[in-house]
Enzyme design. Structure first.
Site, PDB file in Angstrom:
ATOM      1  CE  LYS A  21      -3.401  -1.072  -0.888  1.00 60.39           C
ATOM      2  NZ  LYS A  21      -4.008  -1.815  -1.820  1.00 60.39           N
ATOM      3  CD1 TRP A  62      -1.460 -10.227 -13.970  1.00 60.35           C
ATOM      4  CD2 TRP A  62      -2.629  -8.422 -13.371  1.00 60.35           C
ATOM      5  NE1 TRP A  62      -2.680 -10.298 -14.308  1.00 60.35           N
ATOM      6  CE2 TRP A  62      -3.477  -9.134 -14.251  1.00 60.35           C
ATOM      7  CE3 TRP A  62      -3.385  -7.198 -12.915  1.00 60.35           C
ATOM      8  CZ2 TRP A  62      -4.922  -8.943 -14.430  1.00 60.35           C
ATOM      9  CZ3 TRP A  62      -4.671  -6.838 -13.410  1.00 60.35           C
ATOM     10  CH2 TRP A  62      -5.421  -8.167 -13.973  1.00 60.35           C
ATOM     11  CD1 TRP A  84       2.480  -8.309  -9.267  1.00 61.06           C
ATOM     12  CD2 TRP A  84       3.194  -7.817  -7.084  1.00 61.06           C
ATOM     13  NE1 TRP A  84       1.768  -7.271  -8.786  1.00 61.06           N
ATOM     14  CE2 TRP A  84       2.005  -6.821  -7.664  1.00 61.06           C
ATOM     15  CE3 TRP A  84       3.682  -7.293  -5.920  1.00 61.06           C
ATOM     16  CZ2 TRP A  84       1.610  -5.843  -6.961  1.00 61.06           C
ATOM     17  CZ3 TRP A  84       3.244  -6.341  -5.152  1.00 61.06           C
ATOM     18  CH2 TRP A  84       2.183  -5.509  -5.830  1.00 61.06           C
ATOM     19  CG  HIS A 113       4.593  -6.080  -1.418  1.00 59.58           C
ATOM     20  ND1 HIS A 113       4.587  -4.885  -1.802  1.00 59.58           N
ATOM     21  CD2 HIS A 113       3.109  -6.375  -1.451  1.00 59.58           C
ATOM     22  CE1 HIS A 113       3.381  -4.390  -2.137  1.00 59.58           C
ATOM     23  NE2 HIS A 113       2.454  -5.321  -2.220  1.00 59.58           N
ATOM     24  CB  SER A 145      -3.928   2.481   2.038  1.00 61.27           C
ATOM     25  OG  SER A 145      -4.001   2.170   0.562  1.00 61.27           O
ATOM     26  CE1 TYR A 193       0.688   6.788  -3.245  1.00 61.86           C
ATOM     27  CE2 TYR A 193       0.266   8.607  -1.462  1.00 61.86           C
ATOM     28  CZ  TYR A 193      -0.192   7.956  -2.399  1.00 61.86           C
ATOM     29  OH  TYR A 193      -1.564   8.027  -2.790  1.00 61.86           O
ATOM     30  NE  ARG A 215      -8.207   4.255   0.586  1.00 58.71           N
ATOM     31  CZ  ARG A 215      -8.319   5.231   1.251  1.00 58.71           C
ATOM     32  NH1 ARG A 215      -9.319   5.599   1.876  1.00 58.71           N
ATOM     33  NH2 ARG A 215      -7.012   5.813   1.610  1.00 58.71           N
TER      34      ARG A 215
END
Ligand code: A3P
Length: 290
Positions: free
Chosen positions: A47, A75, A80, A102, A132, A187, A251
């Site tokens: 996130k 993707w 990933w 990640h 988030s 970010y 979002r």
């Protein structure tokens, strides 16, 4: 209907990884993945802006040609590391390749260490990550129900969430001795001035992009454009997997939404835990936490 937690996560080298996307086989594939010198990997705690980087990197690497972001789902265009799909698309990627992960530093494969591949670590204010993630847990059926915001905050602080504690993740990459192979960006910097952030990344990747190209890339990587891009907004994913009606993946796309969610008590608790865990580190956080 959400499954119980032991069905949701795979325990792997001390980390909880969602079973829906991570398998022992995909983790073996990741561990044996051969990094090339001109690869670039965007590293994020969940996130923090991962899919944003899946939009940005192909454009920076190809000088702003929109083909990949308009014809290939995110993707597959920037796969990933660690996720099952990588094995299916790895051979089709053309160099210079871009990946996202990640992974904390300890999970990076041996070839990453011996190659000259570059990493861009995107850091986000953990208070906004928590918010988030709270909504993401509501919409992603492959994650557990987050419970109340208060309950989820405790889980986050204790690291009982995918990829463990945020502080451990940041520390692992901050302590990595990668010299000029790594750059850190936030970010918040990207939200505040995307063209300037893109220029920084483009310089790091030794791309000589014109101001015009940078502005074009910024326009196509804006929250609004990405939200309308079928290749990037997860609208092609079945509702059984991600329910965009409960909360869209893209979002709000802002910094500071935590102010709408934290009580003063939650803020004090959160700040004291994060500060304590970062005590003695030789880097400082780019935002004030309180
Ligand atoms: P919010 O839930 O706060 O809106 P990740 O891709 O690592 O899962 O991160 C998702 C977060 O990045 C979401 O944050 C999402 O809206 C935000 N994001 C994705 N693309 C963005 C963009 N172009 N501009 C700003 N935020 C973006």
């Amino acid at each position: 209907m959400k499954s119980p937690e032991f069905d949701i996560y795979l325990q792997y080298q001390g980390f909880l990884l969602p079973r829906e996307t991570h398998f022992l086989q995909s983790l073996k594939f990741a561990n044996e993945f051969k990094f090339k010198d001109d690869d670039v990997v965007a590293v994020t705690y969940p996130k923090s802006g991962t899919i944003w980087m899946q939009e940005i990197l192909p454009l920076l690497l190809n000088g702003g040609d929109l083909t990949p972001i308009q014809t290939t789902v995110n993707w597959d265009r920037v796969p990933w590391l660690g996720v099952k799909r990588l094995a299916e698309v790895a051979d089709k990627l053309t160099s210079p390749r871009a990946l996202v992960t990640h992974f904390p530093y300890s999970l990076m494969p041996p070839s990453f260490h011996t190659s000259k591949a570059k990493a861009i670590y995107v850091m986000r204010n953990p208070k906004d990550i928590l918010v988030s993630s709270y909504y993401f847990h509501q919409m992603a059926t492959f994650l557990e129900d987050p419970g109340t915001f208060d309950e989820f905050l405790e889980k986050f602080l204790e690291g009982r969430v995918m990829f463990g504690k945020w502080t451990d993740h940041v520390k692992s990459w901050r302590r990595a001795e990668l010299g000029d192979r790594i750059m850190f960006i936030t970010y918040e910097e990207m939200v505040q001035d995307l063209p300037a952030a893109l220029r920084r990344m483009s310089d790091f990747l030794c791309r000589n992009l014109s101001d015009e190209a940078i502005l074009k890339i910024a326009e196509h990587c804006s929250f609004k454009t990405m939200k309308a891009n079928r290749m990037s907004n997860f609208s092609q994913i079945s509702k059984e997997y991600m329910d965009n009606d409960k909360s869209p993946f893209l979002r709000k796309g802002i910094s500071g939404d935590w102010k709408n969610h934290f009580s003063p008590e939650q803020l004090a608790r959160f700040t004291s835990v994060i500060f304590k865990e970062l005590e003695g580190e030789n880097f400082s956080l780019p935002w004030s936490l309180d």
